[in-house]
Write an enzyme that holds these catalytic residues in place. Structure first.
Site, PDB file in Angstrom:
ATOM      1  CD  GLN A 230      40.541  40.438  38.279  1.00 16.52           C
ATOM      2  OE1 GLN A 230      40.226  39.278  38.504  1.00 16.52           O
ATOM      3  NE2 GLN A 230      40.721  40.912  37.045  1.00 16.52           N
TER       4      GLN A 230
ATOM      5  CE1 TYR B 107      32.161  36.532  35.959  1.00 13.83           C
ATOM      6  CE2 TYR B 107      34.266  37.167  35.000  1.00 13.83           C
ATOM      7  CZ  TYR B 107      33.370  36.182  35.403  1.00 13.83           C
ATOM      8  OH  TYR B 107      33.670  34.860  35.224  1.00 13.83           O
TER       9      TYR B 107
ATOM     10  NE  ARG C  54      42.730  41.099  32.809  1.00  9.05           N
ATOM     11  CZ  ARG C  54      42.828  39.785  32.583  1.00  9.05           C
ATOM     12  NH1 ARG C  54      41.912  38.965  33.033  1.00  9.05           N
ATOM     13  NH2 ARG C  54      43.840  39.292  31.917  1.00  9.05           N
TER      14      ARG C  54
ATOM     15  N   GLY D  12      48.588  34.169  31.723  1.00  7.06           N
ATOM     16  CA  GLY D  12      47.663  33.379  32.520  1.00  7.06           C
ATOM     17  C   GLY D  12      48.008  31.908  32.462  1.00  7.06           C
ATOM     18  NE  ARG D  13      44.770  30.412  28.290  1.00  3.00           N
ATOM     19  CZ  ARG D  13      44.074  30.687  27.198  1.00  3.00           C
ATOM     20  NH1 ARG D  13      43.167  29.827  26.770  1.00  3.00           N
ATOM     21  NH2 ARG D  13      44.275  31.809  26.534  1.00  3.00           N
TER      22      ARG D  13
HETATM   23  C1  LIG Z   1      41.802  29.161  35.067  1.00  2.00           C
HETATM   24  C2  LIG Z   1      41.562  30.579  34.649  1.00  2.00           C
HETATM   25  C3  LIG Z   1      40.993  31.468  35.541  1.00  2.00           C
HETATM   26  C4  LIG Z   1      40.807  32.803  35.185  1.00  2.00           C
HETATM   27  N1  LIG Z   1      40.301  33.685  36.118  1.00  2.00           N
HETATM   28  C5  LIG Z   1      40.278  35.016  35.850  1.00  2.00           C
HETATM   29  C6  LIG Z   1      39.962  35.952  36.868  1.00  2.00           C
HETATM   30  O1  LIG Z   1      39.721  35.597  38.034  1.00  2.00           O
HETATM   31  N2  LIG Z   1      39.955  37.253  36.523  1.00  2.00           N
HETATM   32  C7  LIG Z   1      40.222  37.685  35.252  1.00  2.00           C
HETATM   33  O2  LIG Z   1      40.198  38.895  35.006  1.00  2.00           O
HETATM   34  N3  LIG Z   1      40.551  36.807  34.277  1.00  2.00           N
HETATM   35  C8  LIG Z   1      40.616  35.497  34.550  1.00  2.00           C
HETATM   36  N4  LIG Z   1      41.040  34.612  33.594  1.00  2.00           N
HETATM   37  C9  LIG Z   1      41.562  35.122  32.322  1.00  2.00           C
HETATM   38  C10 LIG Z   1      43.085  35.264  32.424  1.00  2.00           C
HETATM   39  O3  LIG Z   1      43.455  36.308  33.291  1.00  2.00           O
HETATM   40  C11 LIG Z   1      43.684  35.588  31.050  1.00  2.00           C
HETATM   41  O4  LIG Z   1      43.087  36.754  30.566  1.00  2.00           O
HETATM   42  C12 LIG Z   1      43.467  34.471  30.037  1.00  2.00           C
HETATM   43  O5  LIG Z   1      43.875  33.224  30.564  1.00  2.00           O
HETATM   44  C13 LIG Z   1      44.237  34.766  28.739  1.00  2.00           C
HETATM   45  O6  LIG Z   1      45.617  34.874  28.994  1.00  2.00           O
HETATM   46  P1  LIG Z   1      46.626  33.651  28.640  1.00  2.00           P
HETATM   47  O7  LIG Z   1      46.436  33.381  27.166  1.00  2.00           O
HETATM   48  O8  LIG Z   1      47.991  34.155  28.982  1.00  2.00           O
HETATM   49  O9  LIG Z   1      46.184  32.497  29.469  1.00  2.00           O
HETATM   50  C14 LIG Z   1      41.179  33.260  33.899  1.00  2.00           C
HETATM   51  C15 LIG Z   1      41.726  32.344  32.992  1.00  2.00           C
HETATM   52  C16 LIG Z   1      41.924  31.030  33.350  1.00  2.00           C
HETATM   53  C17 LIG Z   1      42.553  30.083  32.364  1.00  2.00           C
END
Ligand SMILES: Cc1cc2nc3c(=O)[nH]c(=O)nc-3n(C[C@H](O)[C@H](O)[C@H](O)COP(=O)(O)O)c2cc1C
Length: 371
Positions: free
Chosen positions: A102, A183, A230, A320-321
């Site tokens: 990314q 961003y 994205r 993600g989480r």
């Molecule tokens: C610890 C953490 C770090 C994240 N870092 C990024 C990132 O580097 N780039 C990005 O596009 N989204 C980032 N996100 C957002 C996640 O990609 C994702 O969109 C978000 O956690 C929602 O998805 P989930 O409900 O499955 O966790 C981050 C989220 C978390 C929790």
């Protein structure tokens, strides 16, 4: 097993890659790369633990020193950084999964402490309203960023292109252009943060221009079907949300449709914050204007993800989480095993080389008699 329970583990052909399932590791900053912003063996181990995903997307990785805004996040703006990523790519490939990097520029979501005292840059001098930013000098209030000059923008595009070249040299299968979560590219796209009066501001066409140029540049390095983008149309993270969000994102998605991208990654769910400026945008709205593979994300469970794929709303779902505390998420889905509780947020970004809350989550141990 119902029909729906199969949808997520069906393979998918994407840009000549055979994804073994529709489950994607969402990009997640984990802040373990150290001050030099270099990948290392622990980072490789983290991705290998999650390599049963059909596709892995790395944590956001800065394309330039100017793009930095997060302590200990990795970069890909030096040859050393590019070479360091190769160990991650090779280790993931040994598990038989593709991995995209990314590409990131924080823009105003940064601080002068990252830039030797110089202000962070943005489309317009509009300060981020928020709790503050973690910097090498501790937590600091946000500053009013410096607006990038028009003649600096080709240099920003060139940084993305150079980063893509390094990613290709490191063996990445593709890249995801991060135009979400407030961003730099999202700041240009949205009227909330872009008040420019040059060719990169004003109309939605103009606000899309920088992203278009980055896509054009990066697709000159990787084939277009190895480049994803994205977007976060509903998001409030980093003080985002624009009254004309629907028009803006439909325009962007319609324009991106002409590029033949690997996928469009839409954070459609509201689980990462919602700006509440209208009805949230849905994957169906994006499907109507973007005809390539569509990836949904945000707050999905196995059930909602299976349903989204089974009804054709999405081709892929990023998690993600759930992947933080369930390195074996794919196996848990496959067998209907319970998920571990969400990990401790204090360990999400805990610092250099810390394995705690990173690579120390156990795999599920089935009890005797369970499938
Ligand atoms: C610890 C953490 C770090 C994240 N870092 C990024 C990132 O580097 N780039 C990005 O596009 N989204 C980032 N996100 C957002 C996640 O990609 C994702 O969109 C978000 O956690 C929602 O998805 P989930 O409900 O499955 O966790 C981050 C989220 C978390 C929790």
């Amino acid at each position: 097993m119902t029909h729906e329970r199969h949808a997520l583990v069906e393979p998918l052909d994407l840009g000549g890659l055979r994804l073994k399932n529709r489950i994607v590791l969402a990009p997640m900053t984990r802040a373990r790369a150290g001050a030099e912003r270099l990948a290392h063996p622990l980072i490789a181990e983290y991705y290998v633990q999650r390599a049963a995903a059909g596709l892995l997307i790395t944590e956001a990785t800065t394309v330039s020193a100017q793009g930095n805004g997060w302590v200990n996040s990795p970069g890909i703006y030096t040859d050393d950084q590019g070479r360091a990523w190769k160990q991650v790519v090779d280790a993931v490939h040994a598990e038989g999964s593709p991995i995209f990097l990314q590409l990131w520029h924080c823009g105003r979501a940064s601080h002068s402490a990252f830039h030797g005292g110089a202000l962070p840059v943005a489309p317009s001098p509009i300060q981020l309203e928020g709790e503050g930013v973690h910097t090498p000098a501790g937590k600091q209030p946000y500053e009013t960023p410096r607006a990038l000059e028009t003649d600096e923008l080709p240099g920003v595009v060139a940084d993305y292109v150079a980063a893509a070249r390094r990613a290709r040299a490191a063996g990445f299968d593709g890249v995801e252009i991060h135009s979400a979560n407030g961003y730099l590219l999202d700041q240009f796209l949205q009227s909330r943060t872009n008040h420019r009066d040059d060719a990169y501001g004003g109309s939605v066409e103009n606000r899309f221009r920088l992203l278009r140029e980055v896509v054009e540049g990066v697709t000159g390095v990787f084939a277009a079907d190895r480049v994803g983008v994205r977007l976060s149309p509903n998001g409030v993270f980093n003080d985002m949300g624009s009254p004309d969000f629907r028009e803006t994102f439909l325009h962007a998605a319609g324009e991106l449709d002409t590029s033949g991208l690997a996928y469009l990654h839409v954070m459609d769910g509201l689980a990462f914050g919602f700006h509440e400026l209208g009805e949230p945008m849905t994957l169906a709205e994006f499907r109507a204007v973007f005809h390539g593979p569509l990836m949904g994300n945000c707050g999905y469970s196995q059930e909602t993800a299976e349903a989204a794929i089974a009804r054709g709303a999405a081709d892929l779902i990023a998690f993600g989480r759930p992947f933080i505390s369930n390195p074996d998420l794919v196996e848990r889905f496959r067998h209907g095993w319970p998920l571990a509780p969400e990990g401790d947020p204090a360990t999400w970004y805990s610092g250099t080389h810390a394995a705690e809350g990173y690579t120390d989550y156990p795999e599920h141990t089935p009890t005797v008699g369970s499938s």
